[in-house]
Design a protein around this motif. Structure first.
Motif, PDB file in Angstrom:
ATOM      1  N   ASP A  73      47.697  29.949  41.910  1.00  0.00           N
ATOM      2  CA  ASP A  73      47.041  30.643  40.824  1.00  0.00           C
ATOM      3  C   ASP A  73      47.516  32.174  40.573  1.00  0.00           C
ATOM      4  O   ASP A  73      47.589  32.576  41.721  1.00  0.00           O
ATOM      5  N   LEU A  74      47.427  32.418  39.486  1.00  0.00           N
ATOM      6  CA  LEU A  74      47.991  33.941  39.261  1.00  0.00           C
ATOM      7  C   LEU A  74      46.884  34.776  39.402  1.00  0.00           C
ATOM      8  O   LEU A  74      46.115  34.672  38.754  1.00  0.00           O
ATOM      9  N   ARG A  75      47.010  35.739  40.297  1.00  0.00           N
ATOM     10  CA  ARG A  75      45.935  36.820  40.625  1.00  0.00           C
ATOM     11  C   ARG A  75      46.244  38.169  39.873  1.00  0.00           C
ATOM     12  O   ARG A  75      45.432  38.761  39.755  1.00  0.00           O
ATOM     13  N   LEU A  76      47.349  38.256  39.280  1.00  0.00           N
ATOM     14  CA  LEU A  76      47.685  39.661  38.555  1.00  0.00           C
ATOM     15  C   LEU A  76      47.140  39.413  37.086  1.00  0.00           C
ATOM     16  O   LEU A  76      47.711  39.571  36.191  1.00  0.00           O
ATOM     17  N   GLN A  77      45.601  39.390  37.155  1.00  0.00           N
ATOM     18  CA  GLN A  77      45.229  39.407  35.687  1.00  0.00           C
ATOM     19  C   GLN A  77      45.247  40.573  34.752  1.00  0.00           C
ATOM     20  O   GLN A  77      45.007  40.278  33.541  1.00  0.00           O
ATOM     21  N   THR A  78      45.465  41.566  35.262  1.00  0.00           N
ATOM     22  CA  THR A  78      45.647  42.494  34.311  1.00  0.00           C
ATOM     23  C   THR A  78      47.161  42.694  33.681  1.00  0.00           C
ATOM     24  O   THR A  78      47.121  43.246  32.583  1.00  0.00           O
TER      25      THR A  78
END
Length: 635
Positions: free
Chosen positions: A464-469
């Protein structure tokens, strides 16, 4: 009505102790005042002169202002002057500040070094019985080592780098202990090997520390020898010359630094005051601590001699020892007697020496002690006893202020690891008080990264990608009219999201505001180059998690604290620009700056790691330079 004077001459241990207790004992008697006369306006903690002489502490550490000591004693007046004459018949003393009458007189004038008439001691040697002499020796030590380090003549060099201490009593052994530790500092400052600075202890008797039992004295002897001190017994000095010492057997020792600590005698000036003298030229006291043959003159301190009948078979033949406890025992006898007499009663207290023990410190890291003549200890716990004994004096003169400053100077303001805790507590060696901040800061990073590890809901090792910004990394979702309509319906029924609130502290129920609510254009452009796709981003997540974990553990352990803290400041900048750092956490970079100033050396691994790196990296760097220079010269 003029007040009657109880005059105390001499502001050493005995004088200050006597004045304090007389002031307390007579605080309700308004007919009397205590006058303390001394040539100095300060009290010198004589038992620590060796610490000043060897630059372990600054002079002010053992100088205590008399105005401060007696500021709250309204019945005590201070006179800074020399006493030149005592008129027993008219009950006055003459001083350089004028004449003072007395009802009762207490003489605590101390002693001075006794060289037994040995030629050359006054001209070429050093003594240590006053602050002036200690400072003179302090300056001499640094100057003579510098001269020796710069000399190319082997004989001159040896004489300048050899220190000889005559006398193995308390003063001589404690001075030698401080020289052992100062030698390391001097060697480093003058680019010398430690063993080039020679330390020699000279004793005319066959044993050292003869006031101690043999077990404690032997431990002290073994410790000094282990530290490289040349201890010479049965070595009687018959002459001191400019560059050598002459012994009774005709042999010599090359040295320009002889310190004489072999004896104590009464001051020559006080011998003219018409009082009966005894051993060592000291004033002879009776059972009540009065001067023999006198009714109103009392004695205490190093200028006093008295032999206890019950202790004639003890070491020193039962004479009052020239120690703080000896002085206290005399004062505890004379004060009740004086108070009783001025209140119209008869003073009946008989002298009884109370000697709880001895502690001889051989430097800051080792002490031998004997308590109550039967409990023996050495090392760390004996060191503690030494400090307790010193602090006890300030307790007895009711000075919490000086207890505080003693603790600060002994443990927190001492350089070069010269404390019983090897510098761990020294403000000059590290930043002790930032250690809790360092541990808290490291724990914050550890907690933050803990939930990013596998097995937690915020697992940064997952797919899951956590770098949403980073919006360009989000997968494009197909939209349709129906789906759009469904989204609109969901949005209509969803609860409104609260606007983020700017705050530098946590506010319950509020959404914190990020430093940046969106990526700056220039930072977004740079990041797109570095993290162009989701696969790179997932790898970066894992790398960053490992880096954060290592940083947290390093800061907690105090390992490479400066570097680790600097990296966390860099990460704060990155997180802020990425929109993942909030105003409420802006304390973190400032905390990192605070702990960068040496907190890793205070109860941290940097205490060993940083000096090791400095030593070996320095050798590697300069060895390469020297080799390069040599090769160029060879060509």
């Amino acid at each position: 009505m003029a007040k009657k004077n109880i005059v105390v001459v001499g502001a050493g241990f005995a004088g200050v102790f006597a004045a304090k207790h007389l002031a307390k004992g007579l605080k309700k008697n308004d007919d009397y005042q205590i006058i303390l006369v001394d040539r100095h306006s300060y009290f010198t903690y004589m038992t620590e002169l060796h610490e000043v002489a060897t630059k372990r502490v600054e002079p002010k550490h053992i100088q205590y202002d008399l105005q401060h000591l007696f500021g709250r004693r309204k019945n005590v007046s201070l006179v800074t002057a020399d006493v030149t004459k005592i008129d027993k018949e008219n009950k006055t003393i003459s001083t350089t500040a004028g004449e003072i009458s007395f009802e009762k007189l207490v003489l605590t004038v101390g002693g001075e070094s006794n060289d037994f008439g040995t030629p050359g001691v006054k001209e070429f040697g050093h003594e240590m019985w006053s602050m002036e002499q200690a400072l003179d020796l302090r300056h001499h030590i640094e100057a003579i080592v510098a001269e020796g380090a710069g000399s190319l003549d082997p004989k001159v060099r040896e004489a300048k780098l050899t220190f000889a201490v005559v006398g193995s009593g308390f003063t001589g052994v404690e001075l030698m202990g401080e020289l052992i530790e100062q030698r390391k500092v001097l060697a480093q400052a003058n680019k010398l090997r430690e063993d080039e600075i020679k330390l020699v202890l000279l004793e005319a008797a066959p044993t050292i520390l003869n006031m101690l039992d043999r077990q404690g004295a032997d431990k002290a002897l073994a410790y000094m020898k282990k530290k490289g001190v040349d201890v010479r017994l049965n070595a009687k000095v018959t002459e001191v010359r400019e560059s050598e010492v002459v012994f009774a057997d005709g042999t010599t020792l090359p040295t320009e630094s002889l310190v004489w600590t072999a004896g104590v005698k009464a001051k020559e000036t006080s011998s003219k005051w018409g009082l009966e003298t005894g051993k060592g030229g000291r004033f002879q006291a009776d059972d009540h601590m009065r001067a023999v043959g006198e009714k109103d003159i009392y004695l205490a301190g190093d200028s006093t001699t008295y032999q206890e009948p019950a202790r004639k078979d003890q070491p020193g033949a039962g004479f009052i020892p020239q120690t703080v406890e000896g002085a206290e025992s005399a004062v505890n006898t004379l004060v009740p007697n004086i108070v009783a007499e001025v209140n119209g009663n008869e003073g009946t207290k008989i002298f009884k020496g109370v000697y709880q023990g001895y502690a001889v410190s051989i430097g800051t890291h080792y002490t031998v002690a004997t308590l109550y003549e039967k409990y023996r200890m050495a090392g760390f716990f004996a060191n503690i006893m030494k400090h307790i004994i010193n602090l006890r004096f300030f307790i007895q003169i009711y000075s919490a202020y000086h207890i505080f400053h003693y603790m600060m100077n002994e443990f927190f303001r001492t350089p070069n690891e010269r404390t019983m805790f090897y510098g761990w507590t020294s403000r000059l060696g590290n930043v002790l008080w930032s250690v809790p901040l360092r541990i808290f800061y490291g724990a914050m990073w550890l907690v933050d990264v803990w939930y990013k590890l596998p097995g937690h809901t915020d697992d940064w090792f997952s797919k899951d990608l956590r770098l949403q910004t980073f919006t360009w990394l989000q997968k494009a979702t197909e939209t349709s009219g129906a789906s759009a309509g469904g989204a609109d319906a969901a949005a209509a029924t969803a609860a409104p999201v609260a606007d983020p609130t700017f705050t530098l502290s946590y506010t319950f129920g509020k959404t914190p505001m990020p430093i940046f609510d969106h990526l700056p254009k220039w930072y977004e452009a740079v990041t797109k180059v570095m993290i162009p796709n989701e696969a790179t981003a997932l790898l970066m997540q894992k790398v960053m998690t490992v880096v954060e974990l290592l940083l947290a553990l390093a800061i907690l352990a105090g390992l490479f604290t400066w570097l680790a803290s600097a990296v966390t400041i860099g990460l704060v900048v990155v997180f802020s620009l990425s929109g993942m750092f909030y105003w409420t956490n802006m304390w973190m970079p400032f905390a990192a700056l605070a702990i960068m100033n040496g907190s890793g050396r205070a109860f941290g691994l940097d205490y060993w790691a940083v000096p090791w790196l400095q030593k070996h990296l320095g050798k590697w760097w300069y060895r390469g330079y020297e080799a390069s220079t040599y090769n160029q010269l060879a060509k």
